[in-house]
Design an enzyme around this catalytic site. Structure first.
Site, short mmCIF file in Angstrom:
data_model
loop_
_atom_site.label_atom_id
_atom_site.label_comp_id
_atom_site.label_asym_id
_atom_site.label_seq_id
_atom_site.Cartn_x
_atom_site.Cartn_y
_atom_site.Cartn_z
N GLY A 1 -0.55 4.10 -20.53
CA GLY A 1 -1.30 3.69 -21.70
C GLY A 1 -1.66 2.22 -21.71
O GLY A 1 -2.25 1.74 -22.65
N ASP A 22 1.19 3.91 2.84
CA ASP A 22 1.74 3.45 4.12
C ASP A 22 3.27 3.27 4.05
O ASP A 22 3.99 3.64 5.00
CB ASP A 22 1.13 2.10 4.51
CG ASP A 22 -0.31 2.25 4.99
OD1 ASP A 22 -0.71 3.39 5.28
OD2 ASP A 22 -1.01 1.21 5.06
N THR A 23 3.75 2.69 2.96
CA THR A 23 5.14 2.20 3.00
C THR A 23 6.00 2.59 1.80
O THR A 23 7.19 2.25 1.76
CB THR A 23 5.13 0.66 3.06
OG1 THR A 23 4.43 0.15 1.91
CG2 THR A 23 4.48 0.17 4.34
N ARG A 24 5.44 3.27 0.80
CA ARG A 24 6.21 3.51 -0.43
C ARG A 24 7.53 4.20 -0.15
O ARG A 24 8.58 3.80 -0.65
CB ARG A 24 5.38 4.34 -1.42
CG ARG A 24 6.20 4.72 -2.67
CD ARG A 24 5.41 5.53 -3.68
NE ARG A 24 4.41 4.69 -4.33
CZ ARG A 24 3.11 4.85 -4.19
NH1 ARG A 24 2.65 5.80 -3.37
NH2 ARG A 24 2.27 4.07 -4.83
N GLU A 33 -4.36 -7.74 -6.22
CA GLU A 33 -3.00 -8.28 -6.36
C GLU A 33 -2.83 -9.51 -5.47
O GLU A 33 -2.30 -10.55 -5.90
CB GLU A 33 -1.96 -7.23 -5.95
CG GLU A 33 -1.77 -6.11 -6.94
CD GLU A 33 -0.74 -5.10 -6.43
OE1 GLU A 33 -0.48 -4.13 -7.15
OE2 GLU A 33 -0.20 -5.30 -5.32
N ARG A 86 0.88 -1.19 0.00
CA ARG A 86 0.00 0.00 0.00
C ARG A 86 0.90 1.22 0.00
O ARG A 86 1.64 1.48 0.95
CB ARG A 86 -0.90 0.00 1.23
CG ARG A 86 -1.85 1.17 1.32
CD ARG A 86 -2.86 1.17 0.19
NE ARG A 86 -3.98 2.06 0.46
CZ ARG A 86 -4.51 2.87 -0.45
NH1 ARG A 86 -3.99 2.92 -1.66
NH2 ARG A 86 -5.55 3.62 -0.14
N GLY A 87 0.88 1.97 -1.09
CA GLY A 87 1.83 3.06 -1.27
C GLY A 87 1.77 4.12 -0.20
O GLY A 87 2.80 4.61 0.28
#
Length: 1128
Positions: free
Chosen positions: A65, A35-37, A99, A32-33
């Site tokens: 695209g 939270d942890t990216r 995912e 989850r970006g």
């Protein structure tokens, strides 16, 4: 066969190979970006990449695209390992949940879960923060309840496996643990394409061994990988890097360094190294000196792996400022290059030569690449049509050919002009030729091959194996394409011609401008008879020719001109009577025209100041040599076999540089005169053997450096100029079969360097010209080989005992009645032949001890092929000696001689033998010879046995065989019981070891003709060393055999004994149980053809090294014509 390099075959997957999964990524990270990216995931991603693990992180890899769901699905399925990072807000994202569900559906075993800031039980049971989130999802997706259920099942499944709970733990340490577990899961196979590379694994394993990654010595190490362009160095090091990079704290792979260096200098390479190893990004603001300082300071404190691919200049390494000696322990630098010299300059610890594919690997590649199949079990007959079609397609593929040649041409263009000329000569003419031969030609052309050939070899354009020059077929094709240039079908524009058809076309073409051909070397095997005859006068077209090697005679007329630029002319079978009268060969270095039709080379005096070598051997029409006044730099002259040569021009004595002169088998030559003003002080080799008409020899006074003089079979020579006694450097002298020659007193007094002296059948040598007493100094103390057989010698002087280096002495056929007591001093003697000495009555004591180890066996160390020359003791056909050979019960001479040689193996190679009259106590009442008791096992004549390897003594070193035989002078009677029939043998008598398809023979080396011997009983003892006792392993049938023409030979009993390291004690300690010796009966008369082998056919590594060293010495001497002695 396809081109042998490594290819990526991933594009060739077929349905038949669908079971093999092809992966694009090593790791897929689901997170989850928000939270942890920028925290945990960013650090984890960087650590994975640093370890060489190809990782998919969606915000980095997704292309604009494209359908996100489709691309994510492919990324997940094309990853070996998935890492799901559960955080507080992970379940709020349907994207993340999709995912996760896809990962679970793929049923991958290599899944890892990380619990970043949530409890594992909350995730597994969807409690805590996850409970509220899933309640919201249920409301939103009330029309798709199965979707939420799928998410829950996937989460429960994945969270139920063991994972990392990183809450309240040091983040860096936890990330290191996760990465190491990923590495373990991957098994160090990070790249999916490796499975498609044929033959890569054993090569990578060999490189790993060279790197010594697990060595106790944790120092730095530099590995160089060299090889021709296109052989697969980059592919090889890529796989190696993927496999080992995880073991280092920092690593980098800089591909195509030479191009980066050309485009941006060393700074561009340094920036890539820093970016990959320590993730340094903001380097543009630094000056070159500051970047170098960063390299020196930042990289020397970490365990580092640096791969530098495609280095073509030493400066590309030196300017990086990476000093391997200052690197952290365990660091490794790997360099790929085409130029071995760069690796030597840089100080690489070890250099690996990239290998071509083996035949089986190439066949596998052909199947998979050309036929889109993994099935390599098809028969060759089935595959030949496919092969031909495929290979024709490859040959006719200009784009493929152009790509390959472009890669290969880079190395060629890196050569200096002189090295390019050498490369093109080799590509066009000399692939597979002997290196010495090629060097001689290139040296004559002024190309300095001693410098150029090693440089070309270092750049991987050629290899030298077994003194032969080898070149890859593609490099040969490159060279020939360069020569053909823009005119591939017009040889008249080429600089070199190598095919007769092209030479014929050039000779037949009418051109106004001179033809530019500089070198013509035509294949001797190519037949030109199908072409029309060429006009000899058209040779005048070749005005720029420097190198000409021909063997064709398809010419009419006479030549009127040869190129004045010629440096090397070799024309085997030159079809004309002479060279053109107007030649001006001022640059000619070598003139070779063996087997020519020449009657007279030229008239008068020709000025050839550069000519060093002349070969007119076997020119049977040649009657006189040219004048040598204008060619006084000659070093080598060969008139061997010129049977009508009547005179050698006396100006030969003016040749101060001459080292080699051969007049061998010039049967009509009557004299050799070096002239009144002789200056042949450089002469080292003079060959006059077979000059049966020769009646006088030259004055040797001025030939003080002569080392080799061969006058064998000069049967009409009655005297030698007494100046021969001044040759203090002479090492080899053969007067063999000079039957009319009278000796010269004190002839050997100054020959202190002589090692080989052959006087066989010099009938007038009734005494050996040595000092008469043992106290007198002997000039021949260096003598190793002495043949005095059939010389009518009646007395041997005591001073023969002074020949302390003597190893081989042939005295057979002489008239002495006794031998001097000083014989016992010949401690190095390993071969003694006293056969056919009909007047010999008594033997002296023979040597019982050997000389010092470093002085024994010099004959074998200096003579290639000498391992075929038997060591032994031969007393045969000496009728007056027979009754006096033994005087007591002691086994006597044979036992003592065998014991001495046995204790010092340097005396022999592979084995030795002894032939002696049999002691009277070993003859029974009926006159039949018996086997001495010393031999443990005895068999009747004709018996055939086998020996089994089951119970051999652990310390056994060899076998001693023995056979008793008689010589019967009575005519053989058909059907006689004394005849033992077998297949024809090269000798009438042998010890045979016969297997299913082969027969090894230890043959009798003596002549057994009845007209030379008196009837008597003999014993033949043979020793064979362990490494040549093949019969123990093969179970071969063992027996003694006589040929169809037995020469009155009657075999009796035979036997053998096993010898051990303990030596030759009288009592046997080597008894084999009889069940391990099988008597297979008498030999049948039915004989099937066998492959005949000598007993010493197998060459040990030690023998091979010794022979190669001796051969190397002879090669150096052969360049002068110097050959070593031989035993007859």
């Amino acid at each position: 066969m396809p081109k042998r390099r490594f290819w990526d075959l991933s594009s060739c997957s077929s349905s038949s190979n669908s079971s093999i999964q092809s992966y694009r990524y090593d790791v897929f990270i689901s997170f989850r970006g928000s939270d942890t990216r920028n925290t945990f995931v960013d650090h984890l991603y960087a650590h994975l990449i640093r370890k060489g693990i190809f990782t998919f992180k969606d915000d980095a890899q997704l292309n604009k695209g494209h359908s996100i769901s489709t691309q994510l699905l492919h990324a997940i399925r094309q990853s070996r390992v998935s890492i799901i990072i559960f955080s507080k807000d992970y379940a709020s994202s349907t994207w993340c949940l999709d995912e996760m569900a896809t990962i679970a559906d793929c049923q991958l075993n290599l899944n890892h879960t990380v619990f970043y800031d949530v409890a594992p039980s909350d995730v597994r049971k969807q409690k805590g923060v996850y409970q509220n989130v899933f309640a919201v999802h249920s409301k939103i997706s009330k029309h798709e309840p199965h979707k939420v259920d799928c998410w829950k099942r996937a989460m429960t499944c994945l969270a139920g496996s063991s994972g990392w709970d990183v809450r309240n733990k040091p983040e860096f340490e936890e990330i290191e643990k996760i990465v190491q577990e990923v590495i373990n899961s991957l098994g160090h196979k990070f790249s999916g394409f490796v499975d498609d590379l044929i033959g890569i694994q054993p090569r990578v394993e060999a490189l790993e061994r060279l790197l010594k990654l697990r060595s106790a010595d944790d120092g730095f190490r530099v590995l160089g990988i060299r090889g021709m362009g296109g052989i697969g160095k980059t592919t090889l090091v890529t796989v190696l890097y993927d496999k080992i990079s995880y073991q280092f704290h920092a690593c980098c792979f800089i591909e195509n360094v030479s191009k980066i260096y050309r485009d941006g200098g060393c700074v561009a390479v340094q920036k890539q190294i820093l970016h990959q190893t320590i993730r340094e990004k903001n380097l543009e603001a630094y000056s070159p000196s500051e970047i170098s300082r960063i390299v020196r300071n930042r990289l020397h404190n970490i365990k580092l792996l640096v791969v530098l691919d495609d280095i073509d200049q030493i400066e590309q390494l030196q300017e990086l400022h990476i000093n391997p000696k200052l690197l952290c322990g365990g660091s490794r630098i790997i360099i790929t290059t085409r130029d071995e010299h760069i690796l030597k300059q840089y100080g690489a610890d070890v250099v690996y030569e990239a290998q071509l594919m083996s035949d089986s690997e190439a066949l596998d590649l052909l199947h998979r690449k050309a036929f889109k199949s993994d099935n390599s079990s098809s028969t060759f007959s089935e595959l030949i049509p496919q092969w031909r079609a495929t290979l024709d397609g490859l040959r006719n593929n200009p784009s493929l050919d152009k790509r390959i040649m472009t890669v290969l041409r880079i190395s060629f263009e890196g050569l200096e002009p002189r090295e390019r000329e050498i490369f093109l000569h080799i590509a066009c003419f000399f692939k597979g030729e002997k290196a010495d031969y090629v060097r001689g030609i290139l040296d004559a052309c002024g190309l300095h091959p001693d410098i150029g050939i090693p440089l070309i070899a270092e750049k991987s354009l050629i290899t030298i194996r077994n003194n032969e020059i080898h070149m890859h077929g593609m490099l040969q094709e490159l060279g020939r394409q360069i020569v053909q240039g823009q005119h591939p079908n017009e040889p008249e524009f080429w600089s070199r011609l190598w095919l007769y058809r092209d030479f014929h076309r050039v000779m037949m073409t009418e051109m106004k401008a001179p033809i530019e051909v500089k070198a013509i070397v035509l294949d001797q095997k190519e037949d030109g008879s199908e072409f029309n005859k060429l006009r000899a006068e058209d040779l005048s077209k070749l005005g720029h020719l420097k190198l000409l090697i021909l063997c064709h005679k398809n010419f009419s007329g006479e030549p009127i001109f040869l190129s004045n630029s010629l440096c090397y002319l070799s024309w085997n079978g030159f079809p004309f009577d002479s060279l053109p009268s107007n030649i001006q060969l001022h640059d000619l270095v070598e003139l070779n025209m063996p087997d020519s039709n020449i009657k007279q080379l030229w008239e008068g005096i020709q000025r050839l100041p550069c000519l060093k070598r002349m070969d007119l051997s076997n020119s049977k029409n040649l009657r006189t040599t040219p004048s040598f006044e204008g060619i006084q730099n000659l070093e080598r002259i060969d008139f061997t076999g010129c049977i009508n040569l009547l005179q050698v021009h006396p100006s030969v004595g003016l040749l101060t540089e001459l080292v080699f002169l051969s007049l061998q088998n010039c049967t009509n030559l009557t004299c050799l005169d070096f002239g009144s003003v002789s200056r042949v002080w450089s002469l080292r080799v003079l060959r006059l053997s077979g000059c049966i008409g020769l009646r006088n020899t030259p004055d040797f006074t001025v030939a003080a450096n002569l080392e080799y003089l061969d006058m064998e079979r000069c049967i009409n020579l009655s005297k030698i100029d007494k100046s021969i006694g001044t040759l203090t450097k002479l090492r080899f002298l053969s007067l063999r079969h000079c039957t009319k020659l009278f000796p010269i007193s004190n002839i050997f007094d100054n020959m202190t360097s002589l090692t080989t002296l052959d006087l066989c059948e010099c009938w007038n040598f009734t005494t050996l010209p040595l000092p008469t007493t043992v106290n007198s100094p002997s000039p021949l103390e260096s003598l190793i080989f002495l043949d005095l057989s059939f010389c009518n010698i009646s007395v041997l002087p005591d001073s023969i005992g002074k020949l302390k280096s003597l190893e081989r002495l042939n005295l057979q056929g002489n008239h002495f009645t006794t031998l001097p007591s000083t014989f016992k001093r010949l401690a190095n003697l390993a071969y003694l032949n006293l056969s056919h000495c009909h007047r010999l009555k008594r033997l002296p004591k023979l040597p019982t001890k050997s000389g010092q180890s470093d002085s024994v066996g010099r004959y074998f160390k200096t003579t290639s092929g000498s391992r075929d020359h038997r060591s032994g003791l031969y007393i045969y056909d000496c009728p007056k000696l027979t009754k006096r050979l033994f005087s007591c019960e002691d086994p006597g001479v044979p036992f003592k001689w065998l014991k001495r040689l046995f204790k010092e193996p340097r005396h022999f190679r592979c084995g030795f033998d002894i032939v002696l009259p049999l002691h009277r106590k070993h003859i029974d009442l009926h006159g039949n010879p018996l086997i001495p008791q010393w031999f443990d096992y005895k068999f009747e004549k004709g018996s055939i046995i086998t020996i089994k390897n089951s119970n051999m003594h652990v310390d056994w070193v060899g076998f001693a065989f023995c056979v008793a035989f008689q010589i019967d002078n009575r005519p053989a009677v058909s059907g006689s019981p004394y005849r033992f029939h077998s297949s024809p043998l090269p000798y009438p008598f042998c010890l045979s070891f016969e297997s299913e398809h082969t027969e090894e023979c230890f043959d009798m080396p003596l002549s057994l003709e009845r007209n030379k011997v008196a009837g008597s009983n003999y014993i033949w003892v043979i020793y064979i060393s362990r490494e040549h006792c093949h019969f123990v392993k093969t179970g071969a049938q063992i027996t003694f055999k006589a040929g169809e023409d037995g020469h009155g030979l009657i075999m009796k009993k035979w036997g053998f004994r096993v010898l051990t390291k303990k030596g030759l004690k009288r009592t046997s300690e080597t008894q084999l149980p009889m069940p391990f010796i099988e008597n297979v009966g008498q030999r049948s008369r039915r004989v099937e053809p066998k492959i005949k082998l000598p007993y010493n056919w197998s060459v040990s590594d030690e023998d091979e090294v010794e022979n190669e060293e001796a051969k190397g010495k002879e090669i150096n001497l052969f360049n002068l014509g110097l050959l070593t002695g031989r035993l007859h």
